[in-house]
Design a protein around this motif. Structure first.
Motif, short mmCIF file in Angstrom:
data_model
loop_
_atom_site.label_atom_id
_atom_site.label_comp_id
_atom_site.label_asym_id
_atom_site.label_seq_id
_atom_site.Cartn_x
_atom_site.Cartn_y
_atom_site.Cartn_z
N ALA A 256 0.83 -1.21 0.00
CA ALA A 256 0.00 0.00 0.00
C ALA A 256 0.86 1.25 0.00
O ALA A 256 0.58 2.22 -0.72
CB ALA A 256 -0.93 -0.01 1.21
N SER A 257 1.92 1.25 0.80
CA SER A 257 2.79 2.43 0.86
C SER A 257 3.48 2.68 -0.47
O SER A 257 3.60 3.83 -0.91
CB SER A 257 3.85 2.25 1.95
OG SER A 257 3.26 1.89 3.16
N GLN A 258 3.91 1.59 -1.10
CA GLN A 258 4.53 1.72 -2.42
C GLN A 258 3.52 2.26 -3.44
O GLN A 258 3.82 3.18 -4.21
CB GLN A 258 5.08 0.37 -2.88
CG GLN A 258 6.28 -0.11 -2.08
CD GLN A 258 6.59 -1.59 -2.33
OE1 GLN A 258 5.73 -2.36 -2.76
NE2 GLN A 258 7.83 -1.97 -2.03
N ALA A 259 2.34 1.67 -3.44
CA ALA A 259 1.32 2.11 -4.38
C ALA A 259 0.97 3.59 -4.14
O ALA A 259 0.80 4.36 -5.09
CB ALA A 259 0.07 1.24 -4.26
N ALA A 260 0.89 3.97 -2.87
CA ALA A 260 0.56 5.37 -2.54
C ALA A 260 1.60 6.31 -3.12
O ALA A 260 1.27 7.38 -3.66
CB ALA A 260 0.46 5.55 -1.02
N ALA A 261 2.85 5.91 -3.04
CA ALA A 261 3.93 6.76 -3.57
C ALA A 261 3.82 6.90 -5.09
O ALA A 261 3.97 8.01 -5.63
CB ALA A 261 5.29 6.17 -3.17
N VAL A 262 3.55 5.79 -5.78
CA VAL A 262 3.45 5.85 -7.24
C VAL A 262 2.22 6.66 -7.64
O VAL A 262 2.26 7.45 -8.58
CB VAL A 262 3.41 4.43 -7.86
CG1 VAL A 262 3.50 4.53 -9.38
CG2 VAL A 262 4.53 3.57 -7.32
N LEU A 263 1.12 6.48 -6.91
CA LEU A 263 -0.08 7.27 -7.20
C LEU A 263 0.21 8.76 -7.00
O LEU A 263 -0.19 9.60 -7.82
CB LEU A 263 -1.23 6.84 -6.28
CG LEU A 263 -1.93 5.52 -6.62
CD1 LEU A 263 -2.78 5.03 -5.45
CD2 LEU A 263 -2.82 5.68 -7.86
N ARG A 264 0.90 9.08 -5.95
CA ARG A 264 1.23 10.48 -5.66
C ARG A 264 2.10 11.08 -6.76
O ARG A 264 1.97 12.26 -7.10
CB ARG A 264 1.96 10.60 -4.31
CG ARG A 264 1.07 11.04 -3.17
CD ARG A 264 1.91 11.51 -1.97
NE ARG A 264 2.93 10.55 -1.57
CZ ARG A 264 2.74 9.53 -0.73
NH1 ARG A 264 1.54 9.34 -0.20
NH2 ARG A 264 3.70 8.71 -0.42
N SER A 265 2.99 10.26 -7.31
CA SER A 265 3.91 10.76 -8.34
C SER A 265 3.18 11.12 -9.63
O SER A 265 3.74 11.80 -10.49
CB SER A 265 4.97 9.70 -8.64
OG SER A 265 4.39 8.65 -9.43
N GLY A 266 1.96 10.61 -9.78
CA GLY A 266 1.21 10.89 -10.99
C GLY A 266 1.48 9.89 -12.10
O GLY A 266 0.87 9.96 -13.17
#
Lengths: 429, 429
Positions: B11-21
Motif C-alpha cells: 500500500a505504501s509503495q502504491a501510494a507513492a506511485v499514485l502520488r507521483s502521478g
C-alpha cells in the motif's frame, strides 16, 4: 371504551384487552394517534410519525395469526435507533432524511414480539450533546422533559404511547423519567444488544425503556432478557432498604431531599428496615470518571462524522473529537481500571440489601428547553453497569414530578424491578 | 509497470506511485481485478465483488480534487461490516442479499481518507461460529486461511489487494495473518468505532487490518487513531524484548516452538536483551475467561436473529443463545472483574519492556477448510484489550507461514507497531 380511555391504558392493561378480543390493534393505534394529534403542537415528542404507516402496521398485526407477548402494543423509538420502515435522523443536520433500511437489534426484538413500532421520538443530537430536542414537559410546557431521551419520556408521560425505548450514557433514561413522572428501566450494561443504535460511549451506553407502570417495565424486560425467570416478590415488612445519598448529595435541591425523606418515611411505615448507606470514599470519583470516560470514548464515536463532514459537525461534538478537554489515554485507563474495582465492590455492598435507593435528579425539571438537567445522580450508576429503575412517586414544590431511583447489583435486573414495584406500591403508585 | 507488478506493490509503495502521478487509481484497480480474476477460482476470498463498481469508484477518485492519505488504495472489507454501495451478508443464509445502505464507521473513515472500497471478503458466519468461509490458503489450497477474517487475510496474502479490514473476538485477525503470512494489527479495544460492524462479543470485538508490510499497518493506524503522533523508532541494540510462552504453551507445535526460538536468536544477534516472561499464575485463567465471556455475550448478539427467524439460526449460534454451555451471570461477572485486574497488571508488566513477543498460533494452518484453527494464543490478548501485531517472519515444516505476535500495553499501539517493524526487519522482513 372511548379513544381517550384507550390512550390512558397502560401497556399491560392494553395487552389484556387486546387478548380478550374486545379491542383491535388498529383501534388502539387510532386512539394513540388521536391523542398525539391533540397534543403534538404542545409536546413535540416525535421526530417522525407516519399515521398511514402506523395504521397499516396495526392492521397487519390484527390480521396476523401469531400473537407475540407485546402484540399490538405501541412503542415509541428514540431516533438514534435504526428502523427498517422509518428514517433515523439522530436530531443531526448531517442525517436529515437518513433512512437505513434495517432494524436495530432492539427494534427487531420488539417486532418479533409483536409490538407496533409507532414512530421515532426526538432526542438530544446523537443522544450525546449538541442540538436539543424540541420536546416540552407535559406537566408544564415552559419546562423541558430532560434529555437525551426527551421525546420517549414525554410521549409516555403524555399518554401518547404506553411504551418507548431510550438510551442512557450518563442519565438519559432515569433523569427524563424523573422530570416527566414516568417509570424507566436502565438495565445492566451489556444485557441488551446495541447494534443499530448510535453508540456515544462504548462502555457506558445502555438501552432502556419508559412505561407508566412497573408491570409494563417487566413486559419489556421479558422480551430483552435472554434469561427469563420470575420476579421475586419483595414483602416490604422486614425488607432491608438502603438509602444512598451518593457523592453528589450537595447537588440535591429541596425537592429531592423532601422526596427521599418521604420515601424513607413511607417505606418505614410499610415495615421496611431503612438504613443510610454511605459508600466508601473511593466511590467519590465515580461521577468525574463517568464524564471522563464518556467524553474520551466520544472521540471514536464522532470521528467518522467529523472526517466525512469536515467543518459541519456540531461544535460541541467537534470539540469532543478534538479533545479540547485535554484528557489523556493514561487517565482513561485509570478511570476504566478504578471503575472496574468499584463494580465488584458495589455488587457486594448491594447484595446486603433488598434494594438501594438514591435520587433520580437534583430536583424538578429545569425551566426552558436548552437545559436538559444535570445527570450527576445517574452517571455513577451507569458507570457501575448496575440496573436502575426510576419510580415516579413524588411531586415537587413547582408541581413537577420528582422520582427516586431503585438500584440493584449487576444482572439483578429482575430483583431491582420487583423491588421498585414494591417500593412504588408502598408510596401510593 | 505491468499489471502483475502493480498488484505486488504494498500500500505504501502504491501510494507513492499514485502520488507521483505515474499511476491512476483505475490502473491500480484493474491490476488488482486482473489478479483476482486469475486467482479467484482457487482462493475464493470474496463474498461480493463488482468489477464495474470498483472501476467506477476508481475513476471517481481519479477525477476528485481531494487527495486523502489513502487516496486510491484498494481495501477489502470483511463482510460483517456495512457498506453503502455493496451488500453485507455475514456469510449467513438469513442475510442473503441483505443491503443496508449505510457505511460502517470503519468503512466511512476509509472513504473519507480516499481509499478505494474494493469488495466484501468472506468470513466465518457472523465472524463468530457456524458456516465457514469458502476461502483457501494461498500457500497451499488444501489448507484453510484461518478464521474468522478468512477472506481478508487471504486476499492480502495473495496480492489481490494491499489492505483489508477484519475483526478479532478471540484470534480472528492474528491467527489468519499467521496462517497466511501477512502482517496484521489488532489495536487496543475501544480505539476504533465498531458501529455498523456486527458485534459478537461486546467487550472483546476489535476491528483490525491486514497488510503486507509494517508501514502499511501504520497507514491505517493513522486513519483510525484520533491521536496522531510519531512512531518511536526502536533501536534493537539494547532493546528489552520479553518472550512470553503464555499459559497455552503446551498447545504449541514444533513449528511454533522453532519460530519462537529463531526469533529470540535473531533478536539477540541484533543486540536485543531477550528475556523469558513468565506471567503470574493469575493469568492462567485468561483463555478460559475469554471463551466464557465471548459465548456469554454472544447470547445477546444473536437473540434478535433467533427471535426473528425461529428455527432458522445456524445450530451452533442457536446453542449460544440457548446457553447450552450452562454458564451463569455470576460466572460472567467473575470473569469480567478478574480480567479487569489482569489488564492493569499486564500493562505494568509490559511497561518494563520495549516489546513482548508470543506465538501467533499453535503452528501452521490446519488441513481442510472446516478447521479454522485454534485461537488459544490470541484470546488472552484480546481479553486484555492490548494491541497485538502479527509479524509474518517464519515458515513451518510444511512450507506454510508461521507468525509471531508483538504485544504492547493498552493504547501503546504506535509503540507496538514500531517494535513489530523493528522485529520484522531484524528477522529479515
Amino acid at each position: 371504551m372511548t379513544p381517550a380511555d384507550l390512550s390512558q391504558l397502560s401497556a399491560s392493561q392494553a395487552a389484556a384487552v387486546l387478548r380478550s378480543g374486545d379491542l383491535t390493534v388498529e383501534r388502539l393505534a387510532m386512539a394513540c394517534l388521536d391523542r398525539i394529534e391533540a397534543r403534538d403542537a404542545d409536546i413535540r415528542a416525535w421526530a417522525y410519525l407516519d399515521r398511514d404507516l402506523v395504521l397499516a402496521s396495526a392492521r397487519a398485526l390484527d390480521g396476523s395469526s401469531s400473537r407475540g407477548p407485546l402484540h399490538g402494543l405501541p412503542v415509541g423509538i428514540k431516533d438514534i435507533m435504526q428502523t427498517a420502515d422509518m428514517p433515523t435522523q439522530y436530531n443531526s443536520s448531517l442525517y436529515k432524511g437518513h433512512f437505513p433500511t434495517v432494524d436495530a437489534a432492539c427494534v427487531s426484538l420488539l417486532r418479533s414480539a409483536g409490538a407496533l413500532i409507532f414512530g421515532k421520538t426526538d432526542t438530544v443530537e446523537f443522544a450525546a450533546t449538541g442540538r436539543r430536542a424540541a420536546t416540552r414537559n407535559p406537566h408544564d410546557l415552559t419546562h423541558g422533559p430532560g434529555g437525551s431521551s426527551s421525546g420517549s419520556a414525554a410521549a409516555v408521560a403524555d399518554f401518547q404511547v404506553p411504551l418507548s425505548l431510550g438510551t442512557q450514557t450518563a442519565g438519559s433514561m432515569v433523569r427524563p423519567a424523573s422530570f416527566c413522572g414516568v417509570w424507566a428501566m436502565k438495565p445492566t450494561w451489556g444485557l441488551i444488544n446495541r447494534e443499530g443504535s448510535k453508540i456515544y460511549s462504548n462502555t457506558l451506553d445502555t438501552i432502556g425503556w419508559f412505561a407508566r407502570s412497573a408491570d409494563d417495565l417487566m413486559l419489556l424486560q421479558d422480551v430483552y432478557d435472554a434469561d427469563m425467570g420470575d420476579y421475586p416478590v419483595l414483602p416490604l415488612s422486614g425488607a432491608r432498604i438502603a438509602f444512598c445519598q451518593t457523592p453528589a448529595w450537595s447537588k440535591a435541591t429541596e425537592a429531592t431531599c423532601t422526596a427521599l425523606a418521604a420515601a424513607a418515611d413511607g417505606l418505614r411505615k410499610a415495615g421496611a428496615i431503612v438504613t443510610d448507606l454511605k459508600l466508601p470514599s473511593e466511590f467519590d470519583a465515580l461521577p468525574d470518571q463517568q464524564t471522563l470516560i464518556m467524553r474520551a470514548e466520544g472521540r471514536a464515536a464522532f470521528l467518522a462524522d467529523a472526517r466525512a463532514h469536515p467543518g459541519q459537525l456540531e461544535p460541541r461534538l467537534q470539540e469532543m473529537v478534538d479533545n479540547t478537554d485535554g484528557h489523556t489515554r493514561a487517565g482513561l485507563l485509570a478511570a476504566y481500571d478504578d471503575a472496574a474495582l468499584r463494580r465488584s465492590q458495589f455488587d457486594a455492598i448491594a447484595a446486603g440489601f433488598d434494594a438501594v435507593i438514591a435520587p433520580s435528579a437534583p430536583g424538578e425539571a429545569p425551566l426552558g428547553l436548552e437545559d436538559v438537567g444535570d445527570p450527576v445522580f445517574n452517571g455513577m450508576w451507569t458507570l457501575l453497569h448496575v440496573p436502575t429503575v426510576n419510580v415516579p412517586a413524588f411531586t415537587g414544590p413547582q408541581g413537577l414530578p420528582v422520582g427516586i431511583t431503585v438500584i440493584g447489583p449487576r444482572f439483578a435486573d429482575r430483583k431491582a424491578l420487583a423491588a421498585a414495584k414494591a417500593v412504588g406500591t408502598a408510596l401510593g403508585l
